[in-house]
Motif scaffolding. Structure first.
Motif, PDB file in Angstrom:
ATOM      1  N   GLY A   3      -3.061  64.140  76.130  1.00 48.97           N
ATOM      2  CA  GLY A   3      -1.601  64.136  76.063  1.00 48.97           C
ATOM      3  C   GLY A   3      -1.061  62.841  75.493  1.00 48.97           C
ATOM      4  N   LEU A   4      -1.594  61.709  75.958  1.00 50.00           N
ATOM      5  CA  LEU A   4      -1.146  60.410  75.446  1.00 50.00           C
ATOM      6  C   LEU A   4      -1.489  60.254  73.973  1.00 50.00           C
ATOM      7  N   SER A   5      -2.638  60.763  73.564  1.00 49.50           N
ATOM      8  CA  SER A   5      -3.026  60.683  72.150  1.00 49.50           C
ATOM      9  C   SER A   5      -2.140  61.571  71.289  1.00 49.50           C
ATOM     10  N   LEU A   6      -1.798  62.755  71.793  1.00 50.27           N
ATOM     11  CA  LEU A   6      -0.902  63.648  71.050  1.00 50.27           C
ATOM     12  C   LEU A   6       0.479  63.027  70.878  1.00 50.27           C
ATOM     13  N   LEU A   7       0.875  62.199  71.838  1.00 50.24           N
ATOM     14  CA  LEU A   7       2.164  61.510  71.758  1.00 50.24           C
ATOM     15  C   LEU A   7       2.068  60.209  70.959  1.00 50.24           C
ATOM     16  N   ASP A   8       0.884  59.948  70.388  1.00 53.05           N
ATOM     17  CA  ASP A   8       0.637  58.721  69.607  1.00 53.05           C
ATOM     18  C   ASP A   8       0.832  57.459  70.435  1.00 53.05           C
ATOM     19  N   GLU A   9       0.500  57.535  71.700  1.00 49.45           N
ATOM     20  CA  GLU A   9       0.608  56.372  72.575  1.00 49.45           C
ATOM     21  C   GLU A   9      -0.766  55.807  72.946  1.00 49.45           C
ATOM     22  N   LEU A  10      -1.814  56.500  72.548  1.00 49.40           N
ATOM     23  CA  LEU A  10      -3.173  56.058  72.839  1.00 49.40           C
ATOM     24  C   LEU A  10      -4.073  56.457  71.680  1.00 49.40           C
ATOM     25  N   TRP A  11      -4.928  55.536  71.262  1.00 45.02           N
ATOM     26  CA  TRP A  11      -5.830  55.815  70.146  1.00 45.02           C
ATOM     27  C   TRP A  11      -6.746  56.996  70.480  1.00 45.02           C
ATOM     28  N   TRP A  12      -6.958  57.860  69.502  1.00 45.86           N
ATOM     29  CA  TRP A  12      -7.806  59.029  69.699  1.00 45.86           C
ATOM     30  C   TRP A  12      -9.254  58.641  69.999  1.00 45.86           C
ATOM     31  N   TRP A  13      -9.721  57.536  69.436  1.00 45.49           N
ATOM     32  CA  TRP A  13     -11.121  57.165  69.669  1.00 45.49           C
ATOM     33  C   TRP A  13     -11.356  56.841  71.143  1.00 45.49           C
ATOM     34  N   VAL A  14     -10.321  56.313  71.828  1.00 47.29           N
ATOM     35  CA  VAL A  14     -10.443  56.045  73.265  1.00 47.29           C
ATOM     36  C   VAL A  14     -10.628  57.361  74.016  1.00 47.29           C
ATOM     37  N   THR A  15      -9.808  58.344  73.669  1.00 44.80           N
ATOM     38  CA  THR A  15      -9.900  59.656  74.309  1.00 44.80           C
ATOM     39  C   THR A  15     -11.268  60.287  74.086  1.00 44.80           C
ATOM     40  N   VAL A  16     -11.759  60.221  72.853  1.00 43.29           N
ATOM     41  CA  VAL A  16     -13.055  60.825  72.524  1.00 43.29           C
ATOM     42  C   VAL A  16     -14.190  60.128  73.271  1.00 43.29           C
ATOM     43  N   VAL A  17     -14.187  58.808  73.285  1.00 43.61           N
ATOM     44  CA  VAL A  17     -15.262  58.047  73.946  1.00 43.61           C
ATOM     45  C   VAL A  17     -15.293  58.340  75.443  1.00 43.61           C
ATOM     46  N   VAL A  18     -14.131  58.285  76.091  1.00 39.20           N
ATOM     47  CA  VAL A  18     -14.074  58.495  77.546  1.00 39.20           C
ATOM     48  C   VAL A  18     -14.476  59.920  77.918  1.00 39.20           C
ATOM     49  N   LEU A  19     -13.939  60.906  77.197  1.00 42.30           N
ATOM     50  CA  LEU A  19     -14.246  62.294  77.541  1.00 42.30           C
ATOM     51  C   LEU A  19     -15.699  62.648  77.240  1.00 42.30           C
ATOM     52  N   ALA A  20     -16.241  62.107  76.152  1.00 44.20           N
ATOM     53  CA  ALA A  20     -17.651  62.359  75.835  1.00 44.20           C
ATOM     54  C   ALA A  20     -18.548  61.816  76.940  1.00 44.20           C
ATOM     55  N   ARG A  21     -18.225  60.641  77.433  1.00 43.07           N
ATOM     56  CA  ARG A  21     -19.011  60.050  78.521  1.00 43.07           C
ATOM     57  C   ARG A  21     -18.874  60.864  79.794  1.00 43.07           C
TER      58      ARG A  21
ATOM     59  N   LEU B 169      -5.915  46.770  80.541  1.00 44.18           N
ATOM     60  CA  LEU B 169      -6.492  47.636  81.567  1.00 44.18           C
ATOM     61  C   LEU B 169      -7.247  48.806  80.952  1.00 44.18           C
ATOM     62  N   MET B 170      -6.691  49.403  79.893  1.00 47.06           N
ATOM     63  CA  MET B 170      -7.382  50.513  79.237  1.00 47.06           C
ATOM     64  C   MET B 170      -8.675  50.037  78.586  1.00 47.06           C
ATOM     65  N   ALA B 171      -8.649  48.831  77.994  1.00 43.69           N
ATOM     66  CA  ALA B 171      -9.866  48.273  77.394  1.00 43.69           C
ATOM     67  C   ALA B 171     -10.939  48.073  78.462  1.00 43.69           C
ATOM     68  N   GLY B 172     -10.510  47.573  79.635  1.00 40.02           N
ATOM     69  CA  GLY B 172     -11.455  47.401  80.733  1.00 40.02           C
ATOM     70  C   GLY B 172     -12.005  48.729  81.218  1.00 40.02           C
ATOM     71  N   ALA B 173     -11.143  49.744  81.266  1.00 36.97           N
ATOM     72  CA  ALA B 173     -11.570  51.078  81.700  1.00 36.97           C
ATOM     73  C   ALA B 173     -12.585  51.667  80.721  1.00 36.97           C
ATOM     74  N   VAL B 174     -12.329  51.495  79.422  1.00 32.26           N
ATOM     75  CA  VAL B 174     -13.251  52.014  78.409  1.00 32.26           C
ATOM     76  C   VAL B 174     -14.591  51.290  78.496  1.00 32.26           C
TER      77      VAL B 174
ATOM     78  N   ILE C 149     -20.338  51.287  79.978  1.00 33.69           N
ATOM     79  CA  ILE C 149     -21.412  50.571  80.680  1.00 33.69           C
ATOM     80  C   ILE C 149     -22.005  51.421  81.803  1.00 33.69           C
ATOM     81  N   THR C 150     -21.147  52.015  82.627  1.00 34.54           N
ATOM     82  CA  THR C 150     -21.650  52.843  83.727  1.00 34.54           C
ATOM     83  C   THR C 150     -22.328  54.109  83.199  1.00 34.54           C
ATOM     84  N   GLY C 151     -21.842  54.617  82.079  1.00 33.74           N
ATOM     85  CA  GLY C 151     -22.481  55.790  81.478  1.00 33.74           C
ATOM     86  C   GLY C 151     -23.904  55.475  81.042  1.00 33.74           C
ATOM     87  N   ALA C 152     -24.077  54.327  80.386  1.00 34.05           N
ATOM     88  CA  ALA C 152     -25.414  53.913  79.956  1.00 34.05           C
ATOM     89  C   ALA C 152     -26.322  53.676  81.161  1.00 34.05           C
TER      90      ALA C 152
END
Length: 221
Positions: free
Chosen positions: A106-124, A176-181, A186-189
């Motif tokens: 939703g945030l990415s669709l609103l152009d408020e969050l980079w799509w690569w962040v969404t892809v990386v987090v959801l893939a993990r 905060l989002m950078a820290g979350a990503v 890291i935890t995924g690895a």
């Protein structure tokens, strides 16, 4: 040993033992169901807030926070009251990923969050969830302390992004989002490494037992 097992179960609902004779219609599963219901409501409020008053964004944020709180309490209730069911073990992680996915997309669709962040987090998140279901037959995967920190950072970062905060707060949101990503990756690895070790150890143990049984059979003959 008991402490290590409890930590593993706290971080991984899939590892919890199923309670025998417990109805799927219990308070823990009801909270999980509520979270699933809140996902489309939150997603709609978030997208609809684009051309509506600020109050709609606050409503979306409130809906997200309520859903996050139910995630905290349903697992705790299931553990304390012995309400763990197969349905709950499957629905809980699905509800979690659906909620976070709805927020990020939703945030990415609103152009408020980079799509690569969404892809990386959801893939993990999706990848690790599927891996947990696969690895559980080999044993309980040791929990990492970073898992809870990752979840908390994700929830906090998303909450701030969803809320209609003043512009000077944006750098805080980004940090905060950078820290979350970073914690997500890291935890995924770390989970992947633990899963490989667990499967390898399980297969070696099975091979030793098979070899021992074969020797015992030959000796008996």
């Amino acid at each position: 040993m008991r402490t290590e097992r409890r930590r593993s179960e706290d971080a991984d609902p899939v590892a919890l033992p199923v309670a025998v004779g417990v109805s799927v219609w219990n308070i823990a599963n009801a909270l999980t169901l509520l979270r699933i219901i809140l996902v489309p409501v939150f997603f709609w409020l978030l997208l609809a807030s684009a051309d509506r008053p600020t109050s709609w964004r606050f409503a979306a944020a409130a809906c997200f926070v309520v859903a996050v709180v139910t995630d905290r309490f349903d697992g705790e209730l299931a553990r304390r009251r012995g309400l763990v069911t197969d349905v709950g073990k499957i629905a809980d992680p699905i509800a979690d990923k659906a909620l976070m996915g709805a927020a990020l997309v939703g945030l990415s669709l609103l152009d408020e969050l980079w799509w690569w962040v969404t892809v990386v987090v959801l893939a993990r998140e999706i990848g690790i969830t599927l891996m947990r279901f696969f690895v559980i037959r080999h044993g309980v995967m040791p929990a990492g302390r970073g898992g809870k920190a990752k979840t908390a950072l994700q929830a906090l970062a998303v909450t701030l992004y969803v809320m209609p905060l003043p512009g000077w707060m944006h750098p805080v949101e980004v940090v905060l989002m950078a820290g979350a990503v970073a914690m997500t990756v890291i935890t995924g690895a770390d989970y992947v490494v633990k899963a490989v070790r667990l499967v390898d150890g399980s297969e070696r143990t099975a091979a030793r037992r098979k070899a021992r049984a074969a020797r015992t059979g030959r000796a008996g003959a």
